[in-house]
Design a protein around this motif. Structure first.
Motif, PDB file in Angstrom:
ATOM      1  N   GLN A  31      44.337  32.907  36.261  1.00  0.00           N
ATOM      2  CA  GLN A  31      45.665  34.161  37.645  1.00  0.00           C
ATOM      3  C   GLN A  31      46.663  34.086  37.074  1.00  0.00           C
ATOM      4  OE1 GLN A  31      45.690  31.043  40.894  1.00  0.00           O
ATOM      5  NE2 GLN A  31      43.782  31.778  41.981  1.00  0.00           N
ATOM      6  N   THR A  89      39.090  46.088  44.168  1.00  0.00           N
ATOM      7  CA  THR A  89      39.619  44.897  43.266  1.00  0.00           C
ATOM      8  C   THR A  89      39.339  43.827  44.206  1.00  0.00           C
ATOM      9  OG1 THR A  89      41.194  44.892  42.727  1.00  0.00           O
ATOM     10  CG2 THR A  89      39.856  45.670  40.906  1.00  0.00           C
ATOM     11  N   ASP A 131      44.551  37.812  35.107  1.00  0.00           N
ATOM     12  CA  ASP A 131      45.175  38.129  37.124  1.00  0.00           C
ATOM     13  C   ASP A 131      44.571  39.036  37.096  1.00  0.00           C
ATOM     14  OD1 ASP A 131      46.815  39.469  35.478  1.00  0.00           O
ATOM     15  OD2 ASP A 131      48.577  39.630  36.209  1.00  0.00           O
ATOM     16  N   GLY A 132      44.443  39.932  36.553  1.00  0.00           N
ATOM     17  CA  GLY A 132      43.561  40.979  37.318  1.00  0.00           C
ATOM     18  C   GLY A 132      42.350  40.647  37.310  1.00  0.00           C
ATOM     19  N   TYR A 174      39.305  37.685  36.951  1.00  0.00           N
ATOM     20  CA  TYR A 174      39.274  35.578  36.936  1.00  0.00           C
ATOM     21  C   TYR A 174      37.703  36.038  37.347  1.00  0.00           C
ATOM     22  CZ  TYR A 174      42.306  35.195  40.546  1.00  0.00           C
ATOM     23  OH  TYR A 174      42.675  35.600  42.575  1.00  0.00           O
TER      24      TYR A 174
END
Lengths: 291, 129
Positions: free
Chosen positions: A111, A37, A260-261, A263
């Motif tokens: 975040q 990611t 948070d993973g 955005y």
């Protein structure tokens, strides 16, 4: 390293676990051609930056037009900018700066996986965007009613001209004598409308001597309004696009799609919104604050 | 390393998110005080740019206005757009665009004034007719 060391064994087991895991629960946001990611996010972001570069170059064509006309006809810009309402321009600058703050804060909330804060920030940004367009609408409406338009549509009403004459006095920054000196300096380029021009209404010329106290009207003032409407119009279209994009972010944040993973859209649309702000940062002094 | 794997497993369980644990290492989160400081600085610079038009600096006015605008743009780019903390390559790409805008405007400005006398002559001739 010793192949029988427990550390290596643990690593092998760990990788096996991670691998099997990767196979079974694939992150729906991670495209198959990216390793992680993180790599995907960096690639997305670089793509957005390249798009923003094309945006800057796109706007720079208009800034070029501005530079060329201002270099050749400074008197038009000095005369015509008084027609613009600098208070509304300054208020809009503050509105847009505030919306940039709330957008940057929205990225922060995303975040940190703070859905409530993210929604509040996006709604505030959206309200500022509408506020900006509302103020812009008031300005455009005034220009329309005062006949301050581009090209052959430039037929300033008497009220508009009187406003300029009045404004030149009311504004302590605009010393009429200094303006006259300046105007005289521009000598040959500064052709005061002595011979009536067919394209302009006779009424405006009849009024001109009366308002001579403020500043005589130079020729081709309509050029300024052509540039003004092109630059602020293109910027306004970008605000409209931004409103669409931020609304989309808001809908997705209500669906709880950002964590948070993941955005990336919040971050990238935030960058777009800041570029729109950045263009206005230059437009405001160039159009409203000509000395 | 096994601990890492276990952590990844739990992260996956909760967020369905591969590489989640890596992200925290390199993503910079702007602290609220910094966001507000930058905003206040931007407001201050806006005030300066309006106030400076009341002072006659002659041809310097435009350069002061552009300098203040550039200072504001720099603040927005470095902090709101995270360029200060981001991959340096993004900064390079961004600055390159300004380099080309600079080329664009300065090359056009090189001969801009040269055509003016010819245009003026033509305008005068048309008027005389």
């Amino acid at each position: 390293m010793n192949p029988t060391s427990p550390q290596t064994e643990a690593t092998a087991v760990g990788l096996a676990v991670a691998d099997s895991h990767h196979g079974h629960h694939h992150d729906p946001h991670l495209a198959h051609h990216f390793d992680s990611t993180e790599q995907q996010f960096e690639a997305d972001k670089l793509g957005m930056w390249i798009f923003l570069v094309t945006e800057i170059l796109f706007f720079s064509g208009l800034f070029c037009a501005y530079a060329v006309y201002r270099a050749n006809h400074p008197e038009i810009f000095e005369y015509a900018h008084i027609f613009l309402n600098r208070t509304l321009g300054a208020v809009n600058t503050v509105v847009l700066l505030f919306s940039s703050l709330t957008m940057a804060w929205a990225v922060r909330c995303a975040q940190l996986s703070q859905p409530r804060g993210l929604k509040v920030c996006l709604i505030l940004t959206l309200l500022c965007a509408f506020g900006f367009l509302g103020i812009k609408y008031v300005e455009y409406k005034n220009k329309w009613e005062e006949g301050l338009l581009w090209g052959a549509r430039f037929h300033p009403t008497e009220e508009a001209l009187a406003h300029v004459a009045g404004g030149a006095h009311a504004d302590p920054g605009d010393h009429s004598p200094a303006r006259h000196k300046d105007a005289a300096k521009h000598g040959e380029a500064h052709k005061i409308a002595e011979a009536p021009k067919a394209a302009e209404p006779a009424a405006a010329h009849a009024e001109a001597p009366k308002h001579g106290a403020g500043m005589p009207q130079p020729e081709h003032v309509s050029i300024f309004f052509g540039i003004y409407f092109c630059m602020t119009g293109l910027h306004g279209i970008h605000i409209l696009v931004g409103i669409g994009l931020i609304s989309w972010l808001l809908v997705r944040s209500y669906r709880g799609e950002f964590t948070d993973g993941y955005y990336t859209p919040v971050d990238l649309i935030g960058l777009y919104w800041h570029i729109v702000d950045l263009v206005w940062i230059y437009l405001f002094p160039l159009l409203y604050l000509i000395h | 390393m096994s601990e890492h794997a276990i952590h990844t497993t739990t992260a996956h369980g909760q967020h369905g998110d591969h590489g989640h644990d890596h992200d925290h290492g390199h993503v910079h989160i702007m602290p609220p005080w910094l966001l507000i400081t930058v905003f206040v600085a931007l407001l201050f610079l806006t005030f300066i740019t309006v106030a400076v038009t009341r002072v006659d600096l002659g041809p310097l006015n435009i350069w002061v206005a552009m300098g203040v605008a550039t200072a504001k743009a720099t603040l927005v780019a470095l902090y709101f757009m995270h360029l200060k903390y981001d991959n340096r390559f993004n900064l390079l790409v961004f600055l390159a665009s300004f380099l080309f805008v600079g080329f664009f405007i300065s090359i056009i400005m090189l001969d801009t004034r040269q055509y003016q006398p010819a245009i003026q002559q033509r305008t005068d001739a048309l008027k005389g007719r």
